[in-house]
Design a protein around this motif. Structure first.
Motif, PDB file in Angstrom:
ATOM      1  N   ARG A 176      40.100  36.503  -7.764  1.00 20.49           N
ATOM      2  CA  ARG A 176      41.375  36.626  -7.076  1.00 20.49           C
ATOM      3  C   ARG A 176      42.292  35.422  -7.255  1.00 20.49           C
ATOM      4  N   VAL A 177      43.458  35.694  -7.822  1.00 17.93           N
ATOM      5  CA  VAL A 177      44.571  34.747  -7.756  1.00 17.93           C
ATOM      6  C   VAL A 177      45.373  35.101  -6.504  1.00 17.93           C
ATOM      7  N   SER A 178      46.374  34.305  -6.171  1.00 18.89           N
ATOM      8  CA  SER A 178      47.113  34.547  -4.928  1.00 18.89           C
ATOM      9  C   SER A 178      48.617  34.419  -5.133  1.00 18.89           C
ATOM     10  N   ILE A 179      49.340  35.333  -4.544  1.00 22.92           N
ATOM     11  CA  ILE A 179      50.797  35.278  -4.524  1.00 22.92           C
ATOM     12  C   ILE A 179      51.225  34.461  -3.310  1.00 22.92           C
ATOM     13  N   ILE A 180      52.048  33.442  -3.535  1.00 22.33           N
ATOM     14  CA  ILE A 180      52.481  32.547  -2.458  1.00 22.33           C
ATOM     15  C   ILE A 180      53.963  32.235  -2.613  1.00 22.33           C
ATOM     16  N   LYS A 181      54.499  31.461  -1.653  1.00 22.31           N
ATOM     17  CA  LYS A 181      55.883  30.983  -1.765  1.00 22.31           C
ATOM     18  C   LYS A 181      55.939  29.814  -2.753  1.00 22.31           C
ATOM     19  N   SER A 219      41.376  22.149  -0.132  1.00 29.66           N
ATOM     20  CA  SER A 219      39.936  22.362  -0.169  1.00 29.66           C
ATOM     21  C   SER A 219      39.632  23.750   0.375  1.00 29.66           C
ATOM     22  N   GLU A 220      38.397  24.196   0.213  1.00 29.38           N
ATOM     23  CA  GLU A 220      38.031  25.504   0.737  1.00 29.38           C
ATOM     24  C   GLU A 220      38.194  25.559   2.256  1.00 29.38           C
ATOM     25  N   ALA A 221      37.800  24.494   2.928  1.00 27.45           N
ATOM     26  CA  ALA A 221      37.926  24.456   4.382  1.00 27.45           C
ATOM     27  C   ALA A 221      39.384  24.548   4.809  1.00 27.45           C
ATOM     28  N   GLU A 222      40.270  23.873   4.081  1.00 27.15           N
ATOM     29  CA  GLU A 222      41.699  23.920   4.410  1.00 27.15           C
ATOM     30  C   GLU A 222      42.289  25.293   4.120  1.00 27.15           C
ATOM     31  N   LEU A 223      41.849  25.912   3.027  1.00 29.56           N
ATOM     32  CA  LEU A 223      42.348  27.247   2.693  1.00 29.56           C
ATOM     33  C   LEU A 223      41.950  28.255   3.765  1.00 29.56           C
ATOM     34  N   LYS A 224      40.772  28.086   4.329  1.00 31.81           N
ATOM     35  CA  LYS A 224      40.307  29.008   5.366  1.00 31.81           C
ATOM     36  C   LYS A 224      41.164  28.945   6.626  1.00 31.81           C
ATOM     37  N   LYS A 235      44.417  28.761   6.501  1.00 33.05           N
ATOM     38  CA  LYS A 235      45.642  29.488   6.192  1.00 33.05           C
ATOM     39  C   LYS A 235      45.397  30.978   6.370  1.00 33.05           C
ATOM     40  N   VAL A 236      46.480  31.743   6.444  1.00 32.28           N
ATOM     41  CA  VAL A 236      46.359  33.179   6.704  1.00 32.28           C
ATOM     42  C   VAL A 236      46.622  33.956   5.427  1.00 32.28           C
ATOM     43  N   ALA A 237      45.663  34.803   5.061  1.00 31.47           N
ATOM     44  CA  ALA A 237      45.801  35.669   3.888  1.00 31.47           C
ATOM     45  C   ALA A 237      46.288  37.045   4.312  1.00 31.47           C
ATOM     46  N   CYS A 238      47.123  37.657   3.501  1.00 34.61           N
ATOM     47  CA  CYS A 238      47.497  39.057   3.695  1.00 34.61           C
ATOM     48  C   CYS A 238      46.495  39.941   2.958  1.00 34.61           C
ATOM     49  N   GLN A 239      46.047  41.016   3.620  1.00 32.12           N
ATOM     50  CA  GLN A 239      45.203  42.013   2.976  1.00 32.12           C
ATOM     51  C   GLN A 239      45.452  43.355   3.649  1.00 32.12           C
ATOM     52  N   GLY A 240      45.012  44.412   2.997  1.00 33.70           N
ATOM     53  CA  GLY A 240      45.212  45.746   3.531  1.00 33.70           C
ATOM     54  C   GLY A 240      44.301  46.032   4.719  1.00 33.70           C
ATOM     55  N   GLU A 241      44.806  46.784   5.640  1.00 33.44           N
ATOM     56  CA  GLU A 241      44.074  47.089   6.871  1.00 33.44           C
ATOM     57  C   GLU A 241      42.735  47.769   6.590  1.00 33.44           C
ATOM     58  N   HIS A 242      42.690  48.622   5.573  1.00 29.83           N
ATOM     59  CA  HIS A 242      41.475  49.368   5.266  1.00 29.83           C
ATOM     60  C   HIS A 242      40.773  48.864   4.009  1.00 29.83           C
ATOM     61  N   TRP A 243      41.197  47.717   3.491  1.00 26.52           N
ATOM     62  CA  TRP A 243      40.583  47.199   2.276  1.00 26.52           C
ATOM     63  C   TRP A 243      39.248  46.529   2.584  1.00 26.52           C
ATOM     64  N   PRO A 244      38.230  46.746   1.779  1.00 30.08           N
ATOM     65  CA  PRO A 244      36.974  46.009   1.960  1.00 30.08           C
ATOM     66  C   PRO A 244      37.168  44.495   1.881  1.00 30.08           C
ATOM     67  N   GLN A 303      50.303  33.215   4.475  1.00 24.42           N
ATOM     68  CA  GLN A 303      50.622  32.160   3.509  1.00 24.42           C
ATOM     69  C   GLN A 303      50.249  32.525   2.073  1.00 24.42           C
ATOM     70  N   TYR A 304      49.324  33.461   1.909  1.00 24.31           N
ATOM     71  CA  TYR A 304      48.949  33.844   0.546  1.00 24.31           C
ATOM     72  C   TYR A 304      48.428  35.275   0.537  1.00 24.31           C
ATOM     73  N   PHE A 305      48.577  35.913  -0.616  1.00 25.07           N
ATOM     74  CA  PHE A 305      48.212  37.319  -0.799  1.00 25.07           C
ATOM     75  C   PHE A 305      47.274  37.399  -2.001  1.00 25.07           C
ATOM     76  N   PRO A 306      45.957  37.349  -1.784  1.00 23.95           N
ATOM     77  CA  PRO A 306      45.008  37.396  -2.907  1.00 23.95           C
ATOM     78  C   PRO A 306      45.059  38.733  -3.648  1.00 23.95           C
ATOM     79  N   ARG A 307      45.109  38.649  -4.968  1.00 25.76           N
ATOM     80  CA  ARG A 307      45.134  39.835  -5.822  1.00 25.76           C
ATOM     81  C   ARG A 307      44.166  39.637  -6.984  1.00 25.76           C
ATOM     82  N   ALA A 308      43.563  40.716  -7.457  1.00 23.98           N
ATOM     83  CA  ALA A 308      42.703  40.622  -8.630  1.00 23.98           C
ATOM     84  C   ALA A 308      43.512  40.082  -9.809  1.00 23.98           C
ATOM     85  N   ILE A 309      42.846  39.357 -10.695  1.00 24.37           N
ATOM     86  CA  ILE A 309      43.591  38.706 -11.773  1.00 24.37           C
ATOM     87  C   ILE A 309      44.246  39.717 -12.711  1.00 24.37           C
TER      88      ILE A 309
END
Length: 225
Positions: free
Chosen positions: A115-120, A131-136, A138-147, A178-184
Motif C-alpha cells: 500500500r502506497v498512500s494518497i495524502i495532501k 516512524s511506524e508509531a507516529e503513523l499509527k 494519524k488517521v487513515a481513510c478506508q471503506g466501511e466494509h473493506w477488510p 491524513q492518508y488514504f492507503p491504496r494498493a500500488i
C-alpha cells in the motif's frame, strides 16, 4: 507465465459457468462496473475475465456491466448473494470464502497488500519521515466494509471508515483523514483522476504498508450445486 495464469483462471471460471447459462446458446456473465471515475482498476479485472473466458473456449458468451455507482463493498457483495451479478473480484477474507466460491488464483500476485498512500501535498515531507508509531497516530481513510479497515485497526492504526469510495479523496483533501492507503497498482491511476478535482493530493510512496492480501474472483456457491 501470464498465459499460464490466464489458462488456469479459465479452467476454474469457465468450468463454473459451463452449467450456468441464461440460454442454451449464450452464457451471460454479469459483473460490476466502476464505482466512480477514480475507480480505474476495475476495467483491468473486467478485461482479464473476458480474456480468460475467451482463451480456451469456442462457446459463445457475453458480459454485462451492472451499474455500481457509489455502491459500498457490502452492497456489492450482496448483489453476488442475490444473483444480480455473477462474478465479483475483491481481497479475500475467511468470511468471503465461507460465503462464496473463491477462484484461488491471486490476480495481482499479492500486490493488493502493498500500500502506497494518497495524502495532501503539504504533508509529503513530514509523512516521509514518520516512524511506524507516529503513523499509527494519524488517521487513515478506508471503506466501511473493506477488510483493510479491520486489518489496520487490529494492528493499532486509526481509521476513519467511509461508506463511499469516492468520498475518501475529498476526506483527505479536507483533512478529515491524513492518508488514504491504496494498493500500488490502484493508487497512481486513481490519483491521476482525483487530481483533476483535488489538485493538492499527491502520492506517498517512500513509506509502504504491507499485509498478506490476495485478490480473487468470487462466484455464488449455487453455481456448484
Amino acid at each position: 507465465m501470464f498465459k499460464r495464469t490466464i489458462y488456469l483462471l479459465l479452467s476454474s471460471v469457465l468450468t463454473l459457468f459451463s452449467s450456468y447459462s441464461y440460454s442454451s446458446e449464450v452464457t451471460l456473465v454479469r459483473v460490476l462496473g466502476q464505482q466512480s471515475a477514480e475507480d480505474v482498476t476495475q476495467d483491468y479485472f473486467y478485461q482479464l475475465l473476458g480474456k480468460a473466458l475467451k482463451a480456451g473456449s469456442t462457446d459463445p458468451y457475453y458480459t454485462r456491466l451492472v451499474d455500481a455507482t457509489s455502491l459500498t463493498q457490502g452492497r456489492s457483495m450482496q448483489l453476488l448473494t442475490d444473483d444480480i451479478i455473477d462474478v465479483y473480484w475483491m481481497g479475500t477474507t475467511i468470511e468471503s470464502e465461507n460465503k462464496f466460491h473463491a477462484v484461488k488464483i491471486p490476480l495481482m500476485k499479492g500486490l493488493l497488500g502493498y500500500r502506497v498512500s494518497i495524502i495532501k501535498k503539504q504533508n509529503l515531507s513530514y509523512f516521509s519521515q514518520l516512524s511506524e508509531a507516529e503513523l499509527k497516530r494519524k488517521v487513515a481513510c478506508q471503506g466501511e466494509h473493506w477488510p483493510d479497515t479491520k486489518i489496520l485497526q487490529a494492528n493499532g492504526y486509526k481509521v476513519a471508515a467511509a461508506g463511499r469510495y469516492d468520498a475518501m479523496f475529498a476526506m483527505v483533501n479536507k483533512g478529515r483523514c491524513q492518508y488514504f492507503p491504496r494498493a500500488i497498482f490502484e493508487g497512481y491511476g486513481e490519483l491521476a483522476v482525483a487530481q483533476k478535482t483535488f489538485n493538492d493530493l499527491v502520492m506517498l510512496d517512500d513509506v509502504l504498508l504491507h499485509y498478506p492480501y490476495p485478490i480473487y474472483y468470487f462466484v455464488n456457491k449455487k453455481i456448484l450445486r
